[in-house]
Write an enzyme that holds these catalytic residues in place. Sequence first.
Site, short mmCIF file in Angstrom:
data_model
loop_
_atom_site.label_atom_id
_atom_site.label_comp_id
_atom_site.label_asym_id
_atom_site.label_seq_id
_atom_site.Cartn_x
_atom_site.Cartn_y
_atom_site.Cartn_z
N HIS A 140 -17.87 -10.10 -7.50
CA HIS A 140 -17.89 -8.74 -8.06
C HIS A 140 -19.11 -7.94 -7.60
O HIS A 140 -19.25 -6.78 -8.00
CB HIS A 140 -17.83 -8.73 -9.60
CG HIS A 140 -16.60 -9.36 -10.14
ND1 HIS A 140 -16.53 -9.89 -11.41
CD2 HIS A 140 -15.38 -9.55 -9.58
CE1 HIS A 140 -15.32 -10.40 -11.62
NE2 HIS A 140 -14.61 -10.19 -10.52
N ARG A 181 31.08 11.47 -22.84
CA ARG A 181 31.98 10.32 -22.64
C ARG A 181 32.75 10.01 -23.91
O ARG A 181 32.18 9.91 -25.00
CB ARG A 181 31.15 9.09 -22.24
CG ARG A 181 31.99 7.84 -21.97
CD ARG A 181 32.75 7.98 -20.65
NE ARG A 181 33.27 6.69 -20.22
CZ ARG A 181 34.56 6.34 -20.30
NH1 ARG A 181 35.45 7.20 -20.79
NH2 ARG A 181 34.95 5.15 -19.86
N GLU A 197 -6.12 5.64 -13.38
CA GLU A 197 -4.89 5.15 -12.75
C GLU A 197 -3.95 4.59 -13.80
O GLU A 197 -2.74 4.86 -13.78
CB GLU A 197 -5.21 4.08 -11.70
CG GLU A 197 -3.95 3.51 -11.04
CD GLU A 197 -4.23 2.38 -10.07
OE1 GLU A 197 -3.26 1.79 -9.56
OE2 GLU A 197 -5.41 2.07 -9.82
N ILE A 246 0.83 -1.20 0.00
CA ILE A 246 0.00 0.00 0.00
C ILE A 246 0.87 1.26 0.00
O ILE A 246 1.54 1.57 0.99
CB ILE A 246 -0.95 0.02 1.21
CG1 ILE A 246 -1.76 -1.28 1.26
CG2 ILE A 246 -1.86 1.24 1.14
CD1 ILE A 246 -2.53 -1.60 0.00
N THR A 247 0.86 1.98 -1.13
CA THR A 247 1.60 3.22 -1.24
C THR A 247 1.00 4.26 -0.31
O THR A 247 -0.22 4.44 -0.28
CB THR A 247 1.58 3.74 -2.69
OG1 THR A 247 2.11 2.74 -3.57
CG2 THR A 247 2.40 5.01 -2.83
#
Length: 385
Positions: A180, A270, A244, A159-160
């Site tokens: 569901h 580089r 999301e 869980i963030t």
Amino acid sequence: MTHWIFTEEHELFRKTIKRFLDKEVIPFINEWEENGETPRSLFERLGELGYLGIKFPEKYGGQALDYMMEAVFIEELSKAGSGGVGGAIGAHMGIALTPIWRFGNEMQKETYLTAGIKGEKIAALGITEPNTGSDVSAIKTRAEKQGDHYLLNGAKTFITNGVHADFIVVAAKTSEGPKHENLSLLIVDTDAEGFSVGKKLDKLGWRASDTGEIYFDNLKIPAENLIGVEGEGFRYMMENFQWERLSLALNSIALAEKALESAIQYSKERTQFGQPLQGFQVLRHKMVDMAVDIEKARNLTYRAVYQYNTGSDITTEATMAKAYAGEMVSRVCDQAVQIHGGSGYMMEFPVQRYWRDARIQSIGGGTTQIMNEILTKRLGITVKK
């Protein structure tokens, strides 16, 4: 890179966000990565500036702007160079506050949404459980109705913001009804008796976001904290997944761009065998391939964002965008590390963080394999049993 879906107003907002990030976020990224969390002060600052309420109604402290504007914010925050910071803020405003705004009652909006928009309280979304992963139909956390409250028992993981959240939107079974149709969303105050954090999880990437295991032991939730209608939780989650997944796709594109920029810059500086790395055709072509890969993901995602902003059902488009972008960013970041050579493997070079942060994109918000299964159904190519 500008795109036709963004107006002049969006681009001006992008410049404003960049200036803010350059001054108040980017200089502290390494510190926050080391501390393993995004500080509460950043939530407060973002709330003060109105950035947490971009799409939310003015009535609750938001700006009532469009999803395109939030897409700009997501992209620029992701380009700051820490998936953890973007993940912490995104989890708060994108996946935790949004269900309250879209499906919650007036009390919930005035109490929780307003505080979240101001940055006064940190929010999290609690869906994933041990041993269930992406299979939300297998959720075991239960909320039993008892008079004027629900009694919550169970556990969530990955869980963030779970460690420091002030409230969590939790998915729980509220009946033994059909699959569901037995899930509901409830708002849990983390200072309630019966709530506990098991541990703060140590992650490969997104280190600047706290991720935790959380537990509910006979935790009482006022019945008025039920979001929407009992048993409609699965539908609410599926509807919220569209944005999301688009947010994760936008995050992937921005992170890949950051990695490509680093690779191009490094190839100029580089020197090998008497010439800059850019002097080698194989590396120039590799970076071109990276840019093309990013552009493919961008066009899939921007088209879906544009359609979502018009109110269209973009389940198929969002799923495609998330699946492709989530795999693309790992390819691009891996090549960026390769172009950096040994330096890319050293912690002092940020490209290693981009590579680590990229790996979650094909896992979080539904794995690529789950996305592909959704698409087989949407395209009508499922195998009949």
